[in-house]
Structures are given as structure tokens and as C-alpha cells.
Design an enzyme around this catalytic site. Structure first.
Site, PDB file in Angstrom:
ATOM      1  N   CYS A  52     -27.822 107.922  87.229  1.00 46.25           N
ATOM      2  CA  CYS A  52     -26.610 108.537  86.695  1.00 46.25           C
ATOM      3  C   CYS A  52     -25.370 107.672  86.905  1.00 46.25           C
ATOM      4  O   CYS A  52     -24.478 107.646  86.076  1.00 46.25           O
ATOM      5  CB  CYS A  52     -26.419 109.906  87.322  1.00 46.25           C
ATOM      6  SG  CYS A  52     -26.654 109.881  89.105  1.00 46.25           S
ATOM      7  N   GLU A  54     -23.725 107.421  77.423  1.00 47.11           N
ATOM      8  CA  GLU A  54     -24.735 107.118  78.437  1.00 47.11           C
ATOM      9  C   GLU A  54     -26.056 106.786  77.735  1.00 47.11           C
ATOM     10  O   GLU A  54     -26.588 107.599  76.986  1.00 47.11           O
ATOM     11  CB  GLU A  54     -24.922 108.338  79.352  1.00 47.11           C
ATOM     12  CG  GLU A  54     -25.908 108.079  80.465  1.00 47.11           C
ATOM     13  CD  GLU A  54     -25.980 109.224  81.477  1.00 47.11           C
ATOM     14  OE1 GLU A  54     -26.181 110.378  81.069  1.00 47.11           O
ATOM     15  OE2 GLU A  54     -25.857 108.946  82.684  1.00 47.11           O
ATOM     16  N   GLU A  62     -24.059 117.678  88.881  1.00 45.33           N
ATOM     17  CA  GLU A  62     -24.038 116.225  89.049  1.00 45.33           C
ATOM     18  C   GLU A  62     -24.563 115.663  87.740  1.00 45.33           C
ATOM     19  O   GLU A  62     -25.751 115.756  87.451  1.00 45.33           O
ATOM     20  CB  GLU A  62     -24.914 115.848  90.256  1.00 45.33           C
ATOM     21  CG  GLU A  62     -24.557 114.495  90.807  1.00 45.33           C
ATOM     22  CD  GLU A  62     -25.429 113.419  90.231  1.00 45.33           C
ATOM     23  OE1 GLU A  62     -25.035 112.846  89.188  1.00 45.33           O
ATOM     24  OE2 GLU A  62     -26.484 113.154  90.802  1.00 45.33           O
ATOM     25  N   LYS A  93     -36.617 124.207  89.622  1.00 42.99           N
ATOM     26  CA  LYS A  93     -37.322 123.816  88.400  1.00 42.99           C
ATOM     27  C   LYS A  93     -37.281 122.303  88.264  1.00 42.99           C
ATOM     28  O   LYS A  93     -36.252 121.715  87.985  1.00 42.99           O
ATOM     29  CB  LYS A  93     -36.703 124.440  87.152  1.00 42.99           C
ATOM     30  CG  LYS A  93     -37.699 124.343  85.993  1.00 42.99           C
ATOM     31  CD  LYS A  93     -37.091 124.308  84.626  1.00 42.99           C
ATOM     32  CE  LYS A  93     -36.495 123.006  84.206  1.00 42.99           C
ATOM     33  NZ  LYS A  93     -37.451 121.893  84.002  1.00 42.99           N
TER      34      LYS A  93
HETATM   35  P1  NAI Z   1     -31.471 117.160  80.668  1.00 46.52           P
HETATM   36  O1  NAI Z   1     -30.123 117.269  81.265  1.00 46.52           O
HETATM   37  O2  NAI Z   1     -31.722 117.929  79.420  1.00 46.52           O
HETATM   38  O3  NAI Z   1     -32.575 117.586  81.752  1.00 46.52           O
HETATM   39  C1  NAI Z   1     -32.336 117.722  83.128  1.00 46.52           C
HETATM   40  C2  NAI Z   1     -32.978 119.014  83.620  1.00 46.52           C
HETATM   41  O4  NAI Z   1     -32.384 120.117  82.959  1.00 46.52           O
HETATM   42  C3  NAI Z   1     -34.486 119.123  83.355  1.00 46.52           C
HETATM   43  O5  NAI Z   1     -35.112 119.795  84.415  1.00 46.52           O
HETATM   44  C4  NAI Z   1     -34.519 119.987  82.108  1.00 46.52           C
HETATM   45  O6  NAI Z   1     -35.728 120.677  81.956  1.00 46.52           O
HETATM   46  C5  NAI Z   1     -33.385 120.943  82.377  1.00 46.52           C
HETATM   47  N1  NAI Z   1     -32.824 121.589  81.177  1.00 46.52           N
HETATM   48  C6  NAI Z   1     -32.777 121.107  79.910  1.00 46.52           C
HETATM   49  N2  NAI Z   1     -32.190 122.001  79.097  1.00 46.52           N
HETATM   50  C7  NAI Z   1     -31.853 123.072  79.849  1.00 46.52           C
HETATM   51  C8  NAI Z   1     -31.196 124.300  79.585  1.00 46.52           C
HETATM   52  N3  NAI Z   1     -30.792 124.627  78.365  1.00 46.52           N
HETATM   53  N4  NAI Z   1     -30.987 125.142  80.608  1.00 46.52           N
HETATM   54  C9  NAI Z   1     -31.382 124.832  81.848  1.00 46.52           C
HETATM   55  N5  NAI Z   1     -32.013 123.681  82.160  1.00 46.52           N
HETATM   56  C10 NAI Z   1     -32.246 122.807  81.177  1.00 46.52           C
HETATM   57  O7  NAI Z   1     -31.758 115.634  80.405  1.00 46.52           O
HETATM   58  P2  NAI Z   1     -32.986 114.933  79.626  1.00 46.52           P
HETATM   59  O8  NAI Z   1     -33.243 115.638  78.331  1.00 46.52           O
HETATM   60  O9  NAI Z   1     -34.110 114.793  80.569  1.00 46.52           O
HETATM   61  O10 NAI Z   1     -32.391 113.490  79.315  1.00 46.52           O
HETATM   62  C11 NAI Z   1     -31.508 113.260  78.227  1.00 46.52           C
HETATM   63  C12 NAI Z   1     -30.393 112.323  78.636  1.00 46.52           C
HETATM   64  O11 NAI Z   1     -29.593 112.944  79.620  1.00 46.52           O
HETATM   65  C13 NAI Z   1     -30.821 111.021  79.275  1.00 46.52           C
HETATM   66  O12 NAI Z   1     -31.121 110.057  78.336  1.00 46.52           O
HETATM   67  C14 NAI Z   1     -29.610 110.684  80.092  1.00 46.52           C
HETATM   68  O13 NAI Z   1     -28.642 110.042  79.312  1.00 46.52           O
HETATM   69  C15 NAI Z   1     -29.096 112.006  80.540  1.00 46.52           C
HETATM   70  N6  NAI Z   1     -29.567 112.322  81.910  1.00 46.52           N
HETATM   71  C16 NAI Z   1     -28.746 112.105  82.943  1.00 46.52           C
HETATM   72  C17 NAI Z   1     -29.190 112.333  84.220  1.00 46.52           C
HETATM   73  C18 NAI Z   1     -28.304 112.082  85.380  1.00 46.52           C
HETATM   74  O14 NAI Z   1     -28.777 112.009  86.517  1.00 46.52           O
HETATM   75  N7  NAI Z   1     -27.024 111.967  85.178  1.00 46.52           N
HETATM   76  C19 NAI Z   1     -30.537 112.795  84.510  1.00 46.52           C
HETATM   77  C20 NAI Z   1     -31.317 113.064  83.339  1.00 46.52           C
HETATM   78  C21 NAI Z   1     -30.831 112.809  82.099  1.00 46.52           C
END
Ligand code: NAI
Ligand code: MG
Length: 496
Positions: free
Chosen positions: A298, A399, A264, A189
Site C-alpha cells: 500500500c 494506484e 488503511e 474475513k
Molecule cells: P479490495 O479493497 O476490493 O479488497 C480488500 C478486501 O476487501 C478483501 O478481503 C475483499 O474481499 C474485501 N471486499 C471487497 N469488496 C468488499 C465490500 N463491498 N465490502 C466489504 N469487503 C469487501 O481490493 P482488491 O479487489 O483485492 O484489489 C484491487 C486494487 O485495490 C488493487 O489493485 C490495489 O490497487 C488496491 N489494493 C490496495 C491494498 C492496500 O493495502 N492498500 C490492498 C489490496 C488492494
């Protein structure tokens, strides 16, 4: 100015809604719904994309299960290696198109996405090599009598892969590569903000000869499609990259069938500059440790600890370095810093900029959204350095995921080790010094999965990457990564 890769019209962006890949067929969502994905430099809609939900995830998981139980998981190592090498060749052939899609969909500058060539191809060819090195061990035992004991390594099965938007091409390869090497099958996904490159890569998987059902791609939202995948009882493992808050939800959702999980997650990584460092190298090094990809990495080194006697000079130089970078449309080959991925991310980052000022931090550069001219249509935040940051400020603990450095002075080595470790995270870390003893001491003392000394963000397919503490568990890259996709089976044979 627009880079050459955008002057040829890529047939993938043909104006038609993009479908999802299930069981080797490109299909619409069961609901018929679609969502828009936009170019964050301009706000323009790039494509409508099939919006997957639980029913689509069900179909994709069923197809992945069938494929896993078919000839796929018994394919010979040479055949899996050949498949990965063919995929690598196709990615090489279409690399500029894939880089352009990443740039359009999530806003990383084209200079950056074109620069991912070695990493993308290197990963696929590394996993191709690993496909030949998967084997168990013969282990002597001490039982009375005669018994042979040995282990087999077997693929875990159906893997649900959930990725964020900050590097779609390499994130997709990072999940699919080890699955193909080990004989797992995948339901991926992509992030709702940037699904296009994963879909194009799935087309290349088909062209390379990946059998139907081995790689499925279901775009959709996290709360619906992502959550359905995380809780699915016929998924054997979830490989997740994203925020720690979503990571926690994934772990809870995994409990239903106790599927394996690797995470991760995010970070608030310390980057420590000693006065004895080569400061000319440390200025751009510490700057790009955060400004690269507009801070949407990240392991960005966002807590910049600087030894007090060079603090004012060094932070001023990093601020000036940030100001010298060109912020603009990500299609311009001269652009160093593109937009943030979305209006939501812009709101989040500008919220932290306001919070930093309220908390008493002093912006040395940047600090406000850019809205001049063409930039007004996109989500642009300039490289920002906050001075006078204290450890307990929220901008020093949370973050931000934007190009924002929180610069903090320190006086001695024991103190900075303790303060660097005072965070819930433990993903990356940096040390700048010419003193080899300090370098070794820090390498052992920092509680994080990677320590970069006199560099930042160095990555290689053979070197493991992952988190301590709330930055997650499991490793990606390296032999450890392949192990995450394998089960160990012990076999006993009584031979007397
Ligand atoms: P997120 O962690 O919510 O999204 C990442 C992935 O998880 C996306 O594919 C999303 O559709 C999916 N996802 C979201 N909720 C889910 C759930 N309940 N069950 C399964 N999958 C789910 O992050 P988002 O909303 O894109 O970004 C928010 C903040 O998170 C950013 O501002 C940043 O601080 C952090 N982040 C950190 C990342 C990293 O590589 N460490 C990457 C993305 C976001
Ligand atoms: Mg987009």
C-alpha cells in the site's frame, strides 16, 4: 530450485476442503459452497475453501457477541498477555510453515515471507506488552463541591476485520493482536485470493487457548461475506485494509449502526531523490520501495521524483537494478520478485503498462508481462521504470499495485513539495538527501502518515502507521492502534 520449507509436506495442505472457524468449531459454509485458491506462480489449485456468505457472517457475529459477553472481556491483563505470548511462541514454532503458506497462496518470494519473522513475532509480543498498559486516567475537575472524575478503557466489542491478500500472515496478526490485547472479539474475513494463512493461524489461536468465539474466520468474497460483515448491525467496529473504493463502501455500510471504522487504504506515495543523496544507497532503496512484493504494498514509493541534474543517470541505474533482480517461482530461494497475486491483478497491471506507453511515458526497463518458459503459467511482471512521466498522467495518479515506477524530474524543493502533495492519497513517502535541513523540511511538509528519510518502508510494532487524506484514517501499530479497539468511559463520583 525449491526452498527446503517446501520439501516437507505440511499437513495443512492435505487436499481436503478448508472449513471456516465459527464459535470454536470448523464448519462448512451454510450454503455448502466452496471456492478455489491457487498458487499464482503456477496457476495450480492449492485448496478448496468454504465460501462464507451473510448467513455464516451472522453465525460468526453471534458467536463473537456471546464470547464478548462471557468471561473473555473481563479476563485479567496477565491472562490476555499470556495468551498472546503463547500464540507468539506457536507462530515462532510454525513460522516456516506459515511463511510457506503465504508464499504459495499469494506469491511473495519465500525469501521475503521468511524475512517477516521479526515483524510477525514482534507484533504479537508488542500487543502482549500492551495488554498490561491499558488504563484510564484520574482527571481533576473544577466543579463546585466534591466530585471525583476518572476514565475507564473498555473494549469496543465485536470487531469485523477485513484484510487484503498482499501479506496475509502479518495482516491477520495486525487485526487479531490488538483485539486479544484489549478484550475484543473478532470476525475476520481474509481476502478471497489468499485465505489459507489466516485459517492456519486460527488453528494456532485455538492451540494457544483462545476461547471459542473470540476469533472467528469466515473466508468468502468481498461483495458477499465482506459486505455482510461491514453492514452487520451487531458489529461494533470494522477494521479494514484494502482499496479506497472498497473503503468508501465500508463507510457507507457502517452507517446503519454507526459502527466505528478504521481504514488503511492505498497510496501513490512520493519518493524524492535529491542530487546530494548517497545515490549508491538510493538506487536499491528507491527500487525496492516499489519492486518489493511485486509492488503490491500500500505504501510503495511509486512516484519517484528525481532532481533533474541526476535524473537520467539515476533512473537508468534504478532500471538496471530492477533488471538485475531475479523474477521467478516464489518457492525458489533465489527469487527476488514473484508473480502478481491473480490473473485479475495481472490484467490490471498490464493495463496500466499499456496506458503508460499511450500517455507518452518511456519504459526504461520491463514494461511487458513475462511469459518465457515456466513463467507462462503464472502472473509475472518484471520491475518496470517509466521515464518522462508527467504529474497528470494516470500512471502518476492511480494506484497500480504492480512493480511499476513512474519517474518524474524536479528542479527545486518548494516545487517538489507541492507536486508530491498533489495526490488524493497520503500514506507513505520517501526522501533521499544528505542535507539535514532539507530532510526536516520535507518531514514536516509532506502530507502523509509516514515519511522515510534515507530508507523506505521501515516498520515497527511500536511505531504508528496509517494514512492522511484518502489513504484512510486510524492508526495501526503503536499505542494509537490499541486505542482504536477501546472505548473511553468517564465515571463521576460525588464524594461530599
Ligand atoms: P479490495 O479493497 O476490493 O479488497 C480488500 C478486501 O476487501 C478483501 O478481503 C475483499 O474481499 C474485501 N471486499 C471487497 N469488496 C468488499 C465490500 N463491498 N465490502 C466489504 N469487503 C469487501 O481490493 P482488491 O479487489 O483485492 O484489489 C484491487 C486494487 O485495490 C488493487 O489493485 C490495489 O490497487 C488496491 N489494493 C490496495 C491494498 C492496500 O493495502 N492498500 C490492498 C489490496 C488492494
Ligand atoms: Mg491464492
Amino acid at each position: 530450485m525449491t526452498a527446503d520449507v517446501f520439501t516437507t509436506r505440511h499437513p495443512f495442505l492435505d487436499g481436503k476442503p478448508k472449513r471456516m472457524l465459527i464459535d470454536g468449531k470448523w464448519v462448512e459454509a451454510a450454503s455448502g459452497k466452496t471456492f478455489e485458491t491457487i498458487n499464482p506462480s503456477t496457476g495450480e489449485v492449492l485448496a478448496r475453501v468454504a465460501e462464507g456468505d451473510a448467513e455464516d457472517v451472522d453465525r460468526a457475529v453471534a458467536s463473537a457477541r456471546r464470547a464478548f459477553e462471557g468471561p473473555w472481556s473481563r479476563m485479567k491483563p496477565f491472562e490476555r498477555q499470556g495468551l498472546l505470548l503463547r500464540l507468539a511462541d506457536l507462530v515462532e514454532k510454525h513460522f516456516e510453515e506459515l511463511a510457506a503458506l503465504d508464499t504459495l497462496d499469494m506469491g511473495a518470494p519465500i525469501s521475503r515471507t521468511l524475512g517477516n519473522r521479526l515483524r510477525a513475532l514482534g507484533m504479537l509480543r508488542y500487543y502482549a506488552g500492551q495488554a498490561l498498559s491499558i488504563h484510564g486516567e484520574t482527571i481533576p475537575n473544577s466543579l463546585p463541591g466534591e466530585y471525583q472524575s476518572f476514565t475507564l478503557k473498555e473494549p469496543v466489542g465485536v470487531v469485523g476485520a477485513i484484510i487484503p491478500w498482499n501479506g496475509p500472515l502479518t495482516a491477520t496478526i495486525w487485526k487479531i493482536g490488538p483485539a486479544l490485547a484489549t478484550g475484543c472479539t473478532v470476525v475476520l474475513k481474509p481476502a478471497e485470493e489468499a485465505p489459507l494463512t489466516s485459517l492456519r493461524l486460527a488453528e494456532l489461536c485455538q492451540e494457544a487457548g483462545v476461547p471459542a468465539g473470540v476469533v472467528n474466520v469466515v473466508p468468502g468474497y468481498g461483495e458477499t461475506a465482506g459486505a455482510a460483515l461491514a453492514r452487520h448491525r451487531d458489529v461494533d467496529k470494522v477494521a479494514f485494509t484494502g482499496s479506497h473504493l472498497t473503503g468508501q463502501k465500508i463507510v457507507e455500510a457502517s452507517a446503519g449502526n454507526l459502527k466505528r471504522v478504521s481504514l488503511e487504504l492505498g497510496g501513490k506515495s512520493p519518493d524524492i531523490v535529491f542530487a546530494d543523496a548517497d545515490l549508491d544507497a538510493a538506487v536499491p532503496g528507491a527500487g525496492m520501495a516499489v519492486f518489493a512484493n511485486s509492488g503490491q504494498i500500500c505504501s510503495a514509493g511509486t512516484r519517484l521524483f528525481v532532481e533533474r541534474r541526476v535524473y537520467d543517470e539515476f533512473t537508468a541505474r534504478v532500471a538496471a537494478y530492477g533488471t538485475s533482480l531475479k523474477v521467478g517461482d516464489s518457492r525458489d530461494p533465489e527469487t527476488n520478485i514473484g508473480p502478481l497475486v491473480s490473473a485479475e491483478q495481472l490484467e490490471r497491471v498490464t493495463g496500466y503498462l499499456a496506458m503508460g506507453r499511450q500517455e507518452g511515458a518511456r519504459p526504461l526497463s520491463g514494461g511487458e508481462r513475462l511469459t518465457g518458459g515456466e513463467l507462462s503459467k503464472g502472473f509475472f511482471v518484471p520491475p518496470t521504470v517509466f521515464a518522462d512521466v508527467r504529474d497528470d498522467m494516470r500512471i502518476a495518479q492511480e494506484e497500480i499495485f504492480g512493480p511499476v515506477i513512474s519517474a518524474i524530474p524536479f528542479d527545486d524543493i518548494e516545487e517538489v513539495i507541492a507536486r508530491a502533495n498533489r495526490t488524493q492519497y497520503g500514506l507513505g513517502s520517501g526522501v533521499w538527501t544528505r542535507d539535514v535541513s532539507k530532510a526536516h523540511k520535507l518531514a514536516r511538509s509532506i502530507r502523509a502518515g509516514s515519511v522515510w528519510i534515507n530508507c523506505y518502508q521501515a516498520m515497527d510494532p511500536a511505531v504508528p502507521f496509517g494514512g492522511y487524506k484518502m489513504s484512510g484514517y486510524g492508526r495501526e501499530s503503536g499505542k494509537q492502534h490499541v486505542e482504536e479497539y477501546l472505548n473511553v468511559k468517564s465515571v463521576w463520583i460525588r464524594t461530599e
